[in-house]
Scaffold this motif. Structure first.
Motif, PDB file in Angstrom:
ATOM      1  N   GLY A 263       0.851  -1.184   0.000  1.00  0.00           N
ATOM      2  CA  GLY A 263       0.000   0.000   0.000  1.00  0.00           C
ATOM      3  C   GLY A 263       0.885   1.231   0.000  1.00  0.00           C
ATOM      4  O   GLY A 263       1.933   1.248   0.654  1.00  0.00           O
ATOM      5  N   ALA A 264       0.519   2.258  -0.757  1.00  0.00           N
ATOM      6  CA  ALA A 264       1.340   3.469  -0.842  1.00  0.00           C
ATOM      7  C   ALA A 264       0.456   4.700  -0.742  1.00  0.00           C
ATOM      8  O   ALA A 264      -0.714   4.673  -1.140  1.00  0.00           O
ATOM      9  N   ALA A 265       1.025   5.780  -0.224  1.00  0.00           N
ATOM     10  CA  ALA A 265       0.327   7.059  -0.137  1.00  0.00           C
ATOM     11  C   ALA A 265       1.273   8.161  -0.599  1.00  0.00           C
ATOM     12  O   ALA A 265       2.437   8.201  -0.187  1.00  0.00           O
ATOM     13  N   LEU A 266       0.790   9.025  -1.471  1.00  0.00           N
ATOM     14  CA  LEU A 266       1.574  10.139  -2.007  1.00  0.00           C
ATOM     15  C   LEU A 266       0.924  11.441  -1.555  1.00  0.00           C
ATOM     16  O   LEU A 266      -0.254  11.673  -1.832  1.00  0.00           O
ATOM     17  N   ALA A 267       1.678  12.279  -0.861  1.00  0.00           N
ATOM     18  CA  ALA A 267       1.120  13.505  -0.303  1.00  0.00           C
ATOM     19  C   ALA A 267       1.920  14.725  -0.735  1.00  0.00           C
ATOM     20  O   ALA A 267       3.108  14.636  -1.035  1.00  0.00           O
ATOM     21  N   VAL A 268       1.236  15.875  -0.747  1.00  0.00           N
ATOM     22  CA  VAL A 268       1.859  17.170  -1.027  1.00  0.00           C
ATOM     23  C   VAL A 268       2.000  17.907   0.298  1.00  0.00           C
ATOM     24  O   VAL A 268       1.019  18.073   1.029  1.00  0.00           O
ATOM     25  N   ASN A 269       3.221  18.385   0.608  1.00  0.00           N
ATOM     26  CA  ASN A 269       3.476  19.063   1.876  1.00  0.00           C
ATOM     27  C   ASN A 269       4.216  20.375   1.660  1.00  0.00           C
ATOM     28  O   ASN A 269       4.877  20.571   0.638  1.00  0.00           O
ATOM     29  N   VAL A 270       4.125  21.240   2.648  1.00  0.00           N
ATOM     30  CA  VAL A 270       4.874  22.496   2.656  1.00  0.00           C
ATOM     31  C   VAL A 270       5.421  22.675   4.064  1.00  0.00           C
ATOM     32  O   VAL A 270       4.682  22.577   5.043  1.00  0.00           O
ATOM     33  N   ASP A 271       6.737  22.939   4.189  1.00  0.00           N
ATOM     34  CA  ASP A 271       7.341  23.057   5.515  1.00  0.00           C
ATOM     35  C   ASP A 271       7.154  24.457   6.082  1.00  0.00           C
ATOM     36  O   ASP A 271       6.524  25.334   5.470  1.00  0.00           O
ATOM     37  N   TYR A 277       7.288  20.060  -0.966  1.00  0.00           N
ATOM     38  CA  TYR A 277       7.896  18.760  -1.239  1.00  0.00           C
ATOM     39  C   TYR A 277       6.814  17.690  -1.213  1.00  0.00           C
ATOM     40  O   TYR A 277       5.728  17.885  -0.660  1.00  0.00           O
ATOM     41  N   ILE A 278       7.107  16.554  -1.850  1.00  0.00           N
ATOM     42  CA  ILE A 278       6.186  15.421  -1.823  1.00  0.00           C
ATOM     43  C   ILE A 278       6.681  14.402  -0.805  1.00  0.00           C
ATOM     44  O   ILE A 278       7.864  14.354  -0.474  1.00  0.00           O
ATOM     45  N   VAL A 279       5.766  13.586  -0.302  1.00  0.00           N
ATOM     46  CA  VAL A 279       6.106  12.496   0.614  1.00  0.00           C
ATOM     47  C   VAL A 279       5.466  11.229   0.064  1.00  0.00           C
ATOM     48  O   VAL A 279       4.283  11.218  -0.287  1.00  0.00           O
ATOM     49  N   LEU A 280       6.261  10.171  -0.014  1.00  0.00           N
ATOM     50  CA  LEU A 280       5.777   8.886  -0.510  1.00  0.00           C
ATOM     51  C   LEU A 280       5.958   7.844   0.582  1.00  0.00           C
ATOM     52  O   LEU A 280       7.079   7.546   1.000  1.00  0.00           O
ATOM     53  N   ASP A 281       4.851   7.307   1.072  1.00  0.00           N
ATOM     54  CA  ASP A 281       4.852   6.393   2.214  1.00  0.00           C
ATOM     55  C   ASP A 281       4.389   5.005   1.748  1.00  0.00           C
ATOM     56  O   ASP A 281       3.251   4.835   1.321  1.00  0.00           O
ATOM     57  N   TYR A 282       5.310   4.019   1.822  1.00  0.00           N
ATOM     58  CA  TYR A 282       4.982   2.644   1.463  1.00  0.00           C
ATOM     59  C   TYR A 282       4.828   1.795   2.717  1.00  0.00           C
ATOM     60  O   TYR A 282       5.582   1.941   3.676  1.00  0.00           O
ATOM     61  N   LYS A 283       3.878   0.854   2.675  1.00  0.00           N
ATOM     62  CA  LYS A 283       3.731  -0.137   3.738  1.00  0.00           C
ATOM     63  C   LYS A 283       3.510  -1.504   3.091  1.00  0.00           C
ATOM     64  O   LYS A 283       2.743  -1.628   2.145  1.00  0.00           O
ATOM     65  N   ASN A 284       4.201  -2.532   3.617  1.00  0.00           N
ATOM     66  CA  ASN A 284       4.027  -3.875   3.102  1.00  0.00           C
ATOM     67  C   ASN A 284       2.822  -4.523   3.771  1.00  0.00           C
ATOM     68  O   ASN A 284       2.868  -4.894   4.944  1.00  0.00           O
ATOM     69  N   LEU A 285       1.731  -4.642   3.036  1.00  0.00           N
ATOM     70  CA  LEU A 285       0.488  -5.159   3.594  1.00  0.00           C
ATOM     71  C   LEU A 285       0.592  -6.640   3.933  1.00  0.00           C
ATOM     72  O   LEU A 285      -0.042  -7.116   4.875  1.00  0.00           O
ATOM     73  N   LYS A 286       1.377  -7.373   3.163  1.00  0.00           N
ATOM     74  CA  LYS A 286       1.535  -8.807   3.410  1.00  0.00           C
ATOM     75  C   LYS A 286       2.160  -9.054   4.777  1.00  0.00           C
ATOM     76  O   LYS A 286       1.706  -9.915   5.542  1.00  0.00           O
ATOM     77  N   ILE A 287       3.196  -8.284   5.105  1.00  0.00           N
ATOM     78  CA  ILE A 287       3.849  -8.437   6.409  1.00  0.00           C
ATOM     79  C   ILE A 287       2.898  -8.032   7.525  1.00  0.00           C
ATOM     80  O   ILE A 287       2.825  -8.695   8.572  1.00  0.00           O
ATOM     81  N   LEU A 288       2.144  -6.963   7.327  1.00  0.00           N
ATOM     82  CA  LEU A 288       1.190  -6.524   8.341  1.00  0.00           C
ATOM     83  C   LEU A 288       0.111  -7.579   8.573  1.00  0.00           C
ATOM     84  O   LEU A 288      -0.289  -7.825   9.714  1.00  0.00           O
ATOM     85  N   ARG A 289      -0.355  -8.227   7.501  1.00  0.00           N
ATOM     86  CA  ARG A 289      -1.355  -9.281   7.650  1.00  0.00           C
ATOM     87  C   ARG A 289      -0.783 -10.469   8.419  1.00  0.00           C
ATOM     88  O   ARG A 289      -1.467 -11.057   9.267  1.00  0.00           O
ATOM     89  N   GLN A 290       0.460 -10.816   8.121  1.00  0.00           N
ATOM     90  CA  GLN A 290       1.088 -11.926   8.836  1.00  0.00           C
ATOM     91  C   GLN A 290       1.189 -11.634  10.329  1.00  0.00           C
ATOM     92  O   GLN A 290       0.951 -12.519  11.162  1.00  0.00           O
ATOM     93  N   ARG A 291       1.539 -10.395  10.662  1.00  0.00           N
ATOM     94  CA  ARG A 291       1.636 -10.021  12.076  1.00  0.00           C
ATOM     95  C   ARG A 291       0.259 -10.079  12.748  1.00  0.00           C
ATOM     96  O   ARG A 291       0.131 -10.520  13.904  1.00  0.00           O
TER      97      ARG A 291
END
Length: 299
Positions: A263-271, A277-291
């Motif tokens: 699963g991934a999320a792409l966001a627009v941010n301003v400091d 700047y953009i932020v790209l957040d990945y999460k491995n759903l398979k590992i989360l399901r196993q846990r």
């Protein structure tokens, strides 16, 4: 790679809450699908074994209760006939479906390659053995969090890559922070990058969904008698004050994507300094399901 400091304001925090909520929904949705698929495969095998067991029991009962040797021989012949026919029926009815389903785990194994040349599920030592430099970064709610450099597949648009291994010491989360940009009031530069990566992530993972919270602005209009009145309206993406709206948190823009494993999320941010700047957040759903399954099994 030089370390870049990012000043997260309330806008960034609010965005992260939205993103994590959506990613959690993706995890639960994907878990249901996987459970259903596994259920089909397991159910086919269980039915076949049950049929075999029933045939054997019926044959034994018939032999035991037979009144003469001819009945016993007939029962045994019938059992042999049924058992001999079972593999043929399985090949005809179940094997094509099972073959197509068994291919799924093989595809998942190939998909263990993570963004930027990393490997999903790799330990801290595994990653260092790849040549990746890991520098500990403290982040609330995340254990074994590092800033990663010397990646085998770096991308120039990103200044910093953070990775999370968790208490289990397996890579399950990757966050990429884009290069800081001196942008205009409409946030033109960061919106251009957002569109580029939105198209790429949609192509790779699919299931793209955009979330936009617009800022509310006052627009002067005239009523029926020609008198000036203020009317509240939603400011669109890329409006004349979009950069400030993103910085203050009045406007929020991000998109999510997912497949069976990631699963991934792409966001627009301003400091705080007004740099976008953009932020790209990945999460491995398979590992989360196993846990989750491990926890459920323990309850």
């Amino acid at each position: 790679m030089n370390t870049v400091q990012f000043n997260f304001d309330n806008a960034g925090k609010n965005m992260k809450k939205f993103v994590y909520g959506v990613c959690a929904s993706m995890v639960l949705g994907a878990a249901v699908v996987e459970a259903q698929d596994n259920g089909v495969i397991q159910r086919d095998f269980l039915i076949d074994e049950q049929v075999a067991a029933e045939v054997e029991r019926d044959a034994a009962a018939a032999a035991k209760n037979a009144l003469n040797e001819q009945d016993v021989e007939a029962a045994q012949n019938q059992a042999k006939k049924l058992l001999k026919a079972r593999p043929q029926a399985l090949r005809k009815q179940n094997f094509p479906k099972l073959r197509s389903q068994i291919k799924a785990p093989q595809v998942a194994e190939k998909a263990s390659a993570a963004p930027f040349g990393l490997i999903w599920g790799a330990t801290i030592n595994d990653s260092r053995n790849q040549g990746v430099m890991l520098q500990a970064v403290g982040e609330k709610d995340y254990v074994n969090n590092f800033s990663a450099s010397h990646l085998t597949k770096p991308v120039n648009d990103f200044a910093r890559i953070d990775v999370t291994f968790g208490e289990e010491d397996e890579l399950w989360r990757i966050v990429a922070y884009g290069q800081l940009q001196d942008d205009d009031a409409k946030a033109t530069k960061v919106l251009r990058l957002y569109k580029i990566y939105n198209d790429l992530l949609t192509k790779k993972y699919g299931h793209a969904q955009q979330f936009f919270t617009p800022a509310l602005i006052q627009v002067e209009k005239k009523d029926e008698k020609g008198r000036p009145v203020l009317e509240q309206q939603e400011a669109p993406i890329g409006n004349a004050d979009f950069l400030k709206q993103l910085q203050s948190g009045e406007a929020v823009l991000y998109s999510t994507y997912y497949n069976d494993e990631v699963g991934a999320a792409l966001a627009v941010n301003v400091d705080g300094d007004g740099k976008s700047y953009i932020v790209l957040d990945y999460k491995n759903l398979k590992i989360l399901r196993q846990r989750e399954n491990v926890t459920l099994d323990a309850l």
